[in-house]
Design a protein around this motif. Structure first.
Motif, PDB file in Angstrom:
ATOM      1  N   LEU A   8      39.347  57.127  55.063  1.00 46.81           N
ATOM      2  CA  LEU A   8      39.308  57.564  53.664  1.00 46.81           C
ATOM      3  C   LEU A   8      40.134  56.629  52.793  1.00 46.81           C
ATOM      4  N   LEU A   9      41.352  56.323  53.233  1.00 47.96           N
ATOM      5  CA  LEU A   9      42.200  55.384  52.490  1.00 47.96           C
ATOM      6  C   LEU A   9      41.584  53.988  52.451  1.00 47.96           C
ATOM      7  N   SER A  10      40.974  53.573  53.549  1.00 45.72           N
ATOM      8  CA  SER A  10      40.356  52.238  53.591  1.00 45.72           C
ATOM      9  C   SER A  10      39.238  52.119  52.569  1.00 45.72           C
ATOM     10  N   VAL A  11      38.372  53.104  52.520  1.00 49.37           N
ATOM     11  CA  VAL A  11      37.259  53.066  51.567  1.00 49.37           C
ATOM     12  C   VAL A  11      37.785  53.137  50.132  1.00 49.37           C
ATOM     13  N   LEU A  12      38.752  54.009  49.879  1.00 48.10           N
ATOM     14  CA  LEU A  12      39.326  54.134  48.535  1.00 48.10           C
ATOM     15  C   LEU A  12      39.950  52.812  48.086  1.00 48.10           C
ATOM     16  N   ILE A  13      40.759  52.213  48.937  1.00 48.02           N
ATOM     17  CA  ILE A  13      41.422  50.951  48.590  1.00 48.02           C
ATOM     18  C   ILE A  13      40.404  49.827  48.468  1.00 48.02           C
ATOM     19  N   ALA A  14      39.399  49.805  49.325  1.00 50.68           N
ATOM     20  CA  ALA A  14      38.365  48.768  49.231  1.00 50.68           C
ATOM     21  C   ALA A  14      37.636  48.849  47.894  1.00 50.68           C
ATOM     22  N   VAL A  15      37.278  50.057  47.489  1.00 49.33           N
ATOM     23  CA  VAL A  15      36.584  50.234  46.203  1.00 49.33           C
ATOM     24  C   VAL A  15      37.482  49.778  45.053  1.00 49.33           C
ATOM     25  N   LEU A  16      38.754  50.169  45.098  1.00 51.21           N
ATOM     26  CA  LEU A  16      39.683  49.764  44.035  1.00 51.21           C
ATOM     27  C   LEU A  16      39.863  48.251  43.997  1.00 51.21           C
ATOM     28  N   LEU A  17      40.075  47.625  45.151  1.00 53.30           N
ATOM     29  CA  LEU A  17      40.307  46.186  45.181  1.00 53.30           C
ATOM     30  C   LEU A  17      39.069  45.398  44.744  1.00 53.30           C
ATOM     31  N   VAL A  18      37.900  45.776  45.257  1.00 52.11           N
ATOM     32  CA  VAL A  18      36.681  45.052  44.891  1.00 52.11           C
ATOM     33  C   VAL A  18      36.366  45.265  43.408  1.00 52.11           C
ATOM     34  N   GLY A  19      36.593  46.478  42.914  1.00 51.01           N
ATOM     35  CA  GLY A  19      36.353  46.746  41.486  1.00 51.01           C
ATOM     36  C   GLY A  19      37.290  45.962  40.584  1.00 51.01           C
ATOM     37  N   GLN A  20      38.581  46.001  40.894  1.00 53.08           N
ATOM     38  CA  GLN A  20      39.562  45.266  40.083  1.00 53.08           C
ATOM     39  C   GLN A  20      39.357  43.760  40.212  1.00 53.08           C
ATOM     40  N   GLY A  21      39.158  43.286  41.427  1.00 52.53           N
ATOM     41  CA  GLY A  21      38.952  41.857  41.631  1.00 52.53           C
ATOM     42  C   GLY A  21      37.675  41.366  40.983  1.00 52.53           C
ATOM     43  N   GLY A  22      36.622  42.144  41.088  1.00 49.23           N
ATOM     44  CA  GLY A  22      35.359  41.774  40.453  1.00 49.23           C
ATOM     45  C   GLY A  22      35.487  41.701  38.942  1.00 49.23           C
ATOM     46  N   ALA A  23      36.222  42.638  38.365  1.00 46.61           N
ATOM     47  CA  ALA A  23      36.433  42.618  36.911  1.00 46.61           C
ATOM     48  C   ALA A  23      37.188  41.364  36.487  1.00 46.61           C
ATOM     49  N   VAL A  53      41.322  36.988  45.783  1.00 51.04           N
ATOM     50  CA  VAL A  53      42.121  37.598  46.864  1.00 51.04           C
ATOM     51  C   VAL A  53      41.838  39.094  46.937  1.00 51.04           C
ATOM     52  N   GLU A  54      41.725  39.751  45.787  1.00 53.03           N
ATOM     53  CA  GLU A  54      41.453  41.199  45.795  1.00 53.03           C
ATOM     54  C   GLU A  54      40.070  41.513  46.368  1.00 53.03           C
ATOM     55  N   VAL A  55      39.053  40.747  45.988  1.00 50.20           N
ATOM     56  CA  VAL A  55      37.698  41.019  46.493  1.00 50.20           C
ATOM     57  C   VAL A  55      37.631  40.775  48.001  1.00 50.20           C
ATOM     58  N   VAL A  56      38.138  39.641  48.459  1.00 46.88           N
ATOM     59  CA  VAL A  56      38.111  39.348  49.897  1.00 46.88           C
ATOM     60  C   VAL A  56      38.938  40.379  50.658  1.00 46.88           C
ATOM     61  N   GLY A  57      40.128  40.696  50.144  1.00 50.60           N
ATOM     62  CA  GLY A  57      40.968  41.713  50.781  1.00 50.60           C
ATOM     63  C   GLY A  57      40.292  43.070  50.816  1.00 50.60           C
ATOM     64  N   GLY A  58      39.576  43.417  49.734  1.00 52.99           N
ATOM     65  CA  GLY A  58      38.869  44.693  49.689  1.00 52.99           C
ATOM     66  C   GLY A  58      37.827  44.813  50.782  1.00 52.99           C
ATOM     67  N   PHE A  59      37.088  43.731  51.024  1.00 54.57           N
ATOM     68  CA  PHE A  59      36.093  43.770  52.096  1.00 54.57           C
ATOM     69  C   PHE A  59      36.758  43.772  53.469  1.00 54.57           C
ATOM     70  N   LEU A  60      37.828  43.004  53.615  1.00 50.31           N
ATOM     71  CA  LEU A  60      38.500  42.941  54.921  1.00 50.31           C
ATOM     72  C   LEU A  60      39.205  44.251  55.287  1.00 50.31           C
ATOM     73  N   VAL A  61      39.559  45.049  54.294  1.00 53.08           N
ATOM     74  CA  VAL A  61      40.188  46.354  54.569  1.00 53.08           C
ATOM     75  C   VAL A  61      39.226  47.250  55.358  1.00 53.08           C
ATOM     76  N   LEU A  62      37.941  47.001  55.226  1.00 53.16           N
ATOM     77  CA  LEU A  62      36.951  47.813  55.937  1.00 53.16           C
ATOM     78  C   LEU A  62      36.718  47.340  57.371  1.00 53.16           C
ATOM     79  N   VAL A  63      37.346  46.237  57.757  1.00 51.85           N
ATOM     80  CA  VAL A  63      37.224  45.717  59.132  1.00 51.85           C
ATOM     81  C   VAL A  63      38.498  46.126  59.878  1.00 51.85           C
TER      82      VAL A  63
END
Length: 125
Positions: A8-23, A53-63
């Protein structure tokens, strides 16, 4: 239960990181203005670097095998960014910078909790 909390935390943080990094990468007006308030002016390179870094980190959090080190990398980058912003803007911090600190601290706290739950453990021989 622990596995569910970690995911749950991984998905939440991944969404936040990819969203912020993408913006940051697409140059949303809010992110451009934020980095201007942070003392970077019109230079897009810091915004692109942080966003990448945020986008890549967001995806890697799911691994699962990469999660801990992805979080260490993102947290280290965020700490360096915050120190650099404080150095650039001086003290006391401008209201625009102070306004984002509670959200940044909450996100970093969630990442630290997930990092602790995902830390590598020593294997028994």
């Amino acid at each position: 239960m622990r596995v569910k909390v970690v995911w749950l935390l991984s998905v939440l943080i991944a969404v936040l990181l990819v969203g912020q990094g993408g913006a940051k990468l697409v140059g949303s007006e809010f992110m451009v203005e934020s980095f201007q308030h942070f003392g970077y002016g019109d230079n897009p390179l810091p915004r692109y670097a942080v966003g990448a870094v945020e986008v890549v980190g967001g995806f890697l959090v799911l691994v699962p095998r990469a999660r801990f080190w992805a979080l260490v990398g993102v947290l280290a980058m965020l700490v360096v960014l915050q120190v650099d912003v404080a150095r650039r803007t001086g003290f006391p911090l401008p209201p625009e910078v102070v306004a984002i600190l509670p959200g940044a601290a909450a996100g970093m706290a969630l990442m630290a909790v997930l990092g602790w739950l995902s830390r590598p453990t020593a294997q028994s021989p």
